[in-house]
Design a protein around this motif. Structure first.
Motif, short mmCIF file in Angstrom:
data_model
loop_
_atom_site.label_atom_id
_atom_site.label_comp_id
_atom_site.label_asym_id
_atom_site.label_seq_id
_atom_site.Cartn_x
_atom_site.Cartn_y
_atom_site.Cartn_z
N GLY A 159 0.77 -1.23 0.00
CA GLY A 159 0.00 0.00 0.00
C GLY A 159 0.80 1.28 0.00
N VAL A 160 2.08 1.21 -0.37
CA VAL A 160 2.90 2.42 -0.35
C VAL A 160 3.50 2.73 -1.73
N TRP A 161 2.93 2.17 -2.78
CA TRP A 161 3.45 2.50 -4.11
C TRP A 161 3.26 3.99 -4.39
N SER A 162 4.21 4.57 -5.08
CA SER A 162 4.21 6.00 -5.37
C SER A 162 4.54 6.24 -6.83
N GLN A 163 3.97 7.31 -7.37
CA GLN A 163 4.32 7.71 -8.74
C GLN A 163 5.80 8.05 -8.86
N TYR A 164 6.44 8.46 -7.76
CA TYR A 164 7.86 8.77 -7.79
C TYR A 164 8.69 7.49 -7.86
N LEU A 165 8.26 6.45 -7.19
CA LEU A 165 8.93 5.16 -7.33
C LEU A 165 8.77 4.62 -8.74
N GLU A 166 7.65 4.93 -9.37
CA GLU A 166 7.41 4.48 -10.74
C GLU A 166 8.49 5.03 -11.68
N VAL A 167 8.78 6.33 -11.58
CA VAL A 167 9.79 6.90 -12.48
C VAL A 167 11.20 6.68 -11.95
#
Length: 383
Positions: A159-167
């Motif tokens: 539950g801690v996925w982030s758009q910043y981790l995506e990029v």
């Protein structure tokens, strides 16, 4: 390094010269600043697109403008003698692009910004919590790799996925427009903070000079001024957080690649940051470009190619690992700028870029654009 603020090497920049409307193209030779503006070679864009930029700058006839150190000193806002030359941003018609979340430390801090929703008081507790949840060393992850995708899946499950981790660890780099052509400021100028922000910081970076063909031909230092609270509220506010009056600083010169300075030099460059406040606060930091998670070549390829062209070339900020957390106004309050801060960004290979912090509404307004430049060059019979 010759003097304090510029290195040896093939340097190109721009200067305001008394008695002429158009900016001058300048270089440094044996400590003297020379005006090398010429017909057909009157812009940094023209020189960059010539296919022989370093050779041209090294051999072009020039007119002496005075001691280079004196011109640098005369470029500081509030101390400028308009009867003497002063430096401008070292680029002109190039697009101003930037890449984000390219270092592990800045990746973590972007996640914290997002989770904290712009509330810096929550940042410390969130930092420890997120590190515990990640449970791995992100510096070992290759963006887009199978291992990176497994970490992504684990974070989504927790539950801690982030758009910043995506990029940061996903297959696609973050590339955005930092500012419009002709909008950047140079050595000694004020840099601007949008007045709505109360949590912000400098972002010391290397910026690459890239031709319309995607060739990387030089580098300079940059401050990609950032509003942490604005971007932290929503990534859709990136434009407001990043593109404001005087929010993109570059300089003091672009150092062009030659036999003694190459992209490999950039890849191992040490970058130092120093913030000195009028309140006596001092912040020091250091980083190494070797810690970048995506190669400069891959970031350029993500910016320019068959999917997107830039006829006048571009400058690309490569991202920063700095996300200052040193407490300034008390325990747990973290770092934010105060008006009057002096920001110095330095590298042995590129010199030192110095700017003073002000509100973007109080910095000199941007009034000289591409149309003004072209008209002035035409009047001077330089096109």
């Amino acid at each position: 390094m010759s003097g304090k603020h510029y290195p040896e090497g093939v340097l190109i920049g721009r200067a305001r010269v008394p008695g002429q409307q158009h900016p001058a193209l300048v270089t440094v030779r044996d400590g003297v600043l020379f005006d090398i503006t010429a017909k057909g070679m009157a812009t940094v864009r023209d020189v960059a697109e010539s296919g022989r930029a370093a050779e041209h700058v090294r051999t072009a006839p020039g007119r002496e403008l005075g001691d280079a150190d004196a011109v640098v000193a005369n470029s500081v806002a509030g101390k400028t003698d308009s009867s003497q030359p002063s430096l401008l941003s070292p680029i002109d018609l190039q697009a101003i692009k930037a890449s984000g979340v390219t270092f592990v430390v800045s990746l973590l801090e972007r996640v914290i910004e997002e989770q904290a929703r712009g509330d810096k008081a929550k940042a410390d507790s969130l930092r420890g919590e997120i590190l515990g949840l990640i449970g791995t060393d992100l510096s070992e992850l290759v963006p887009g790799s199978d291992t990176a995708m497994k970490v992504k899946a684990a974070l989504i499950e927790r539950g801690v996925w982030s758009q910043y981790l995506e990029v940061g660890i996903g297959p696609d780099a973050e590339i955005f427009t930092k500012g419009q052509p002709m909008s950047s400021v140079g050595y000694g100028a004020e840099v601007g903070l949008h007045p709505v922000s109360s949590w912000n910081n400098p972002e010391p970076e290397v910026a690459l000079l890239v031709t319309s063909k995607g060739e990387i031909i030089g580098a300079t230092l940059g401050n990609d001024v950032n509003l942490r609270d604005v971007e932290g509220r929503s990534a859709l506010l990136l434009g407001k957080a990043k593109d404001n009056n005087a929010s993109a600083s570059l300089g003091p010169f672009v150092r062009l690649f030659d036999g003694g300075f190459t992209l490999d030099t950039v890849k191992t460059a040490e970058i130092a940051l120093r913030v000195e406040g009028e309140d006596g606060f001092v912040l020091d930091g250091h980083s190494n470009m070797a810690q970048i998670s995506r190669t400069p070549e891959s970031l350029v390829a993500a910016t320019i190619g068959s999917h997107h062209q830039y006829p006048d070339g571009l400058v690309l900020y490569l991202g920063t690992m700095f996300a200052p957390v040193k407490d300034r106004d008390g325990a747990g309050k973290g770092f934010t700028h105060k008006l009057g801060d002096t920001v110095s960004i330095s590298s042995e290979a590129l010199g030192t870029l110095v700017n003073r912090v002000n509100l973007s509404t109080q910095c000199p307004p941007w009034t000289y654009g591409a149309s003004h430049l072209l008209r002035d060059l035409a009047k001077a019979d330089l096109l």
